[in-house]
Design an enzyme around this catalytic site. Structure first.
Site, PDB file in Angstrom:
ATOM      1  N   GLN A 264       9.480  -3.014  -7.472  1.00  0.00           N
ATOM      2  CA  GLN A 264       9.060  -2.953  -6.286  1.00  0.00           C
ATOM      3  C   GLN A 264      10.156  -3.505  -5.353  1.00  0.00           C
ATOM      4  O   GLN A 264      11.007  -4.460  -5.498  1.00  0.00           O
ATOM      5  CB  GLN A 264       7.819  -3.816  -5.967  1.00  0.00           C
ATOM      6  CG  GLN A 264       6.599  -3.132  -6.530  1.00  0.00           C
ATOM      7  CD  GLN A 264       6.111  -1.981  -6.000  1.00  0.00           C
ATOM      8  OE1 GLN A 264       6.913  -1.372  -5.307  1.00  0.00           O
ATOM      9  NE2 GLN A 264       4.920  -1.437  -6.534  1.00  0.00           N
TER      10      GLN A 264
ATOM     11  N   CYS B  30      22.435  -3.991   8.749  1.00  0.00           N
ATOM     12  CA  CYS B  30      21.398  -3.568   8.265  1.00  0.00           C
ATOM     13  C   CYS B  30      20.326  -4.470   8.182  1.00  0.00           C
ATOM     14  O   CYS B  30      20.399  -5.266   7.296  1.00  0.00           O
ATOM     15  CB  CYS B  30      21.366  -2.851   7.213  1.00  0.00           C
ATOM     16  SG  CYS B  30      19.944  -2.080   6.499  1.00  0.00           S
TER      17      CYS B  30
ATOM     18  N   PHE C  54       0.433   3.692 -16.484  1.00  0.00           N
ATOM     19  CA  PHE C  54       1.818   3.495 -15.605  1.00  0.00           C
ATOM     20  C   PHE C  54       2.321   1.915 -15.755  1.00  0.00           C
ATOM     21  O   PHE C  54       2.713   1.573 -14.407  1.00  0.00           O
ATOM     22  CB  PHE C  54       1.759   4.077 -14.184  1.00  0.00           C
ATOM     23  CG  PHE C  54       1.128   5.571 -14.387  1.00  0.00           C
ATOM     24  CD1 PHE C  54       1.815   6.770 -14.597  1.00  0.00           C
ATOM     25  CD2 PHE C  54      -0.191   5.901 -14.260  1.00  0.00           C
ATOM     26  CE1 PHE C  54       1.496   7.796 -14.431  1.00  0.00           C
ATOM     27  CE2 PHE C  54      -0.719   6.987 -14.290  1.00  0.00           C
ATOM     28  CZ  PHE C  54      -0.104   8.208 -14.479  1.00  0.00           C
TER      29      PHE C  54
ATOM     30  N   CYS D   8       1.339   4.671  -4.008  1.00  0.00           N
ATOM     31  CA  CYS D   8       2.604   4.871  -3.030  1.00  0.00           C
ATOM     32  C   CYS D   8       2.494   6.107  -2.365  1.00  0.00           C
ATOM     33  O   CYS D   8       3.229   6.358  -1.556  1.00  0.00           O
ATOM     34  CB  CYS D   8       3.828   4.444  -3.498  1.00  0.00           C
ATOM     35  SG  CYS D   8       4.361   5.771  -4.874  1.00  0.00           S
TER      36      CYS D   8
ATOM     37  N   CYS E 115      14.906   3.772   8.747  1.00  0.00           N
ATOM     38  CA  CYS E 115      13.630   3.365   9.427  1.00  0.00           C
ATOM     39  C   CYS E 115      13.236   4.475  10.326  1.00  0.00           C
ATOM     40  O   CYS E 115      14.125   5.006  10.960  1.00  0.00           O
ATOM     41  CB  CYS E 115      13.985   1.836  10.096  1.00  0.00           C
ATOM     42  SG  CYS E 115      14.320   0.912   8.991  1.00  0.00           S
TER      43      CYS E 115
END
Length: 503
Positions: free
Chosen positions: A291, A183, A320, A459, A104
């Site tokens: 995803q 996490c 796609f 993305c 992150c």
């Protein structure tokens, strides 16, 4: 050759404090944030400084660790004026300290401000790279900020000198694995497994030859894919079985490449996720692309199809298409659907998913006739595009590389139709010395029609902007809407969506 960072230097930055006295020597005012979640400031001489850990609006001191002709890289050392959007990180592994996790980059920034910055990144890319402005900005799609990451690739290493096993993500800017016990972006049940996984690997005979565990969570099943470089002993297999029974997971094994992934034990429920708005269930294998964030994916699909607005009289192409994440929901709305994907394996999986879902539906609620084909979408030509037939609308969901060949083929057809010799270069591009002639179109192309609407899910805002430039400036479309999707909270990744209509 310039370094990648040279291409990220902002063309413009917000104004510094108006009518303010000069800052003390060495202090910097952070004016914006870049795509790597670094604060961006300018020194008095105009040189750009990228500062790890700094937020827009802050006045800071920073330690420079790299200098180039037109930029410097630095790390935050002191905050003299703190941003009101700065928040305590939600995970002890986040930070600038040695050994900090690199998974992150934005936990120190309020999640609403993260979304605002990602929206600005999208707008800036569209304008600076393509001179395109969306007519409408879509409201950002947001969801849970923690426990959202249902897909993760965890590195594993047995450290003999310390007598311990590490399981997790890599440290910031390092090849070493972070020593992480928790996490908070993983689902709670996976977060709670990190320490038991360390103990499990330490107990294996093959503990030195298991470099990776891939996590894939479905709606009801959690699959763990163990990469092992040597055959597992009977004792190791029994330890895996006991772990699976204790923690309610499925083990999959990967002895070699991705094509060798297989269930360790047959039987039990199937790994899948649902799209309840459309009555669709999508089975998948843990190595298939799905995803990362299922909460956002459900909203993403619903919005994309609302914007696409497919009608029972229309034919739609899903480019796609992958496993059919958009294709099958489109088939609940359209007359006919074509899904096109580069992988033969995924095309076969899409066929299976379509058949399984159709069989479960009532007679009067069957999916529209849908075909799936495999094709290299990075080598599209106008002739190939026309051969796929006319479609009223398109859904485009490419990988990070974008859909350049597809967009260019559409632009070439438009340029031929309007009698252009060659499309003009996009704004800011250098004109080529000699450009090849436009390709010829196949016989009968006159009956082919452009899709009236294109919904593009991306993305990578840079490749979306590049393709938007082709669609708007060379293919005869308007960008009627665009917005971001916070698929990856606390990271710098930007998922976005844009809508194009025939001008």
């Amino acid at each position: 050759m310039s370094e990648p960072r040279d291409n990220k230097i902002p063309e413009t930055l917000p104004d510094a404090r108006p009518d303010a006295s000069p800052l003390p020597e060495g202090w910097l005012e952070v004016l914006s944030m870049d795509m790597d979640a670094q604060g961006v400031a300018r020194k008095p001489d105009g040189k750009v400084v990228f500062i790890d850990g700094a937020l827009p609006g802050e006045i800071v001191s920073a330690n420079t660790h790299r200098k180039k002709n037109n930029w410097e890289a630095a790390t935050l050392t002191e905050i003299h004026r703190e941003s009101p959007q700065r928040v305590p990180p939600g995970c002890p592994n986040f930070g600038l300290h040695a050994g900090a996790c690199g998974g992150c980059k934005m936990q120190h920034l309020h999640v609403a401000a993260q979304v605002a910055i990602k929206q600005r990144v999208l707008e800036d890319n569209l304008w600076h790279l393509a001179k395109v402005r969306a007519e409408t900005l879509l409201r950002p799609i947001e969801g849970p900020a923690w426990g959202y990451r249902f897909r993760a690739r965890l590195s594993v290493r047995y450290v003999a000198k310390k007598g311990k096993v590490l399981v997790g993500f890599h440290e910031r800017k390092s090849r070493y694995i972070a020593d992480m016990e928790v996490c908070k972006i993983l689902p709670p049940h996976v977060d709670a497994m990190l320490m038991p996984l360390r103990a499990l690997i330490a107990s294996l005979d093959a503990r030195e030859t298991c470099p990776q565990i891939e996590v894939a969570c479905g709606d009801e099943v959690t699959a763990l894919v163990l990469r092992h470089l040597e055959p597992l002993s009977d004792g190791d297999r029994q330890r895996l079985r006991e772990f699976a029974a204790r923690h309610g997971v499925q083990w999959w094994l990967q002895p070699k490449g991705p094509d060798t992934v297989h269930r360790m034990e047959q039987g039990g429920p199937q790994l899948s996720y649902g799209l309840p708005d459309f009555g669709i269930t999508m089975p998948f294998k843990p190595t298939d692309f799905t995803q990362v964030n299922p909460h956002i994916n459900r909203v993403l699909v619903t919005r994309a199809l609302r914007l696409l607005d497919a009608q029972k009289s229309e034919r739609v192409i899903d480019w796609f298409c992958g496993l059919g994440n958009f294709t099958l929901p489109i088939a609940t709305m359209a007359r006919e659907v074509l899904g096109i994907e580069g992988s033969d394996t995924l095309v076969q999986r899409s066929h299976e998913n379509y058949a399984a879902n159709n069989a479960r539906r009532a007679e009067g609620d069957r999916l529209a006739p849908t075909a799936f084909v495999a094709r290299n979408l990075f080598e599209m030509t106008p002739a190939m595009l026309i051969a796929d037939g006319h479609a009223d609308k398109w859904l485009v969901d490419p990988p990070r590389e974008g859909a350049f060949a597809l967009s260019k083929a559409l632009a070439d057809i438009h340029q031929i139709r309007i009698g252009a010799r060659r499309p003009e270069p996009a704004a800011g591009d250098e004109p080529a010395a000699e450009q090849p002639p436009l390709p010829s179109l196949p016989e009968g192309h006159e009956s082919w029609q452009f899709p009236r609407r294109i919904v593009y899910v991306s993305c990578n805002p840079a490749t979306l902007a590049r393709d938007a430039g082709l669609l708007v400036h060379q293919a005869g479309y308007r960008c009627v809407a665009a917005g971001v999707v916070n698929m990856f909270p606390h990271t710098a990744h930007v998922e976005s969506m844009a809508v194009f209509e025939r001008a």
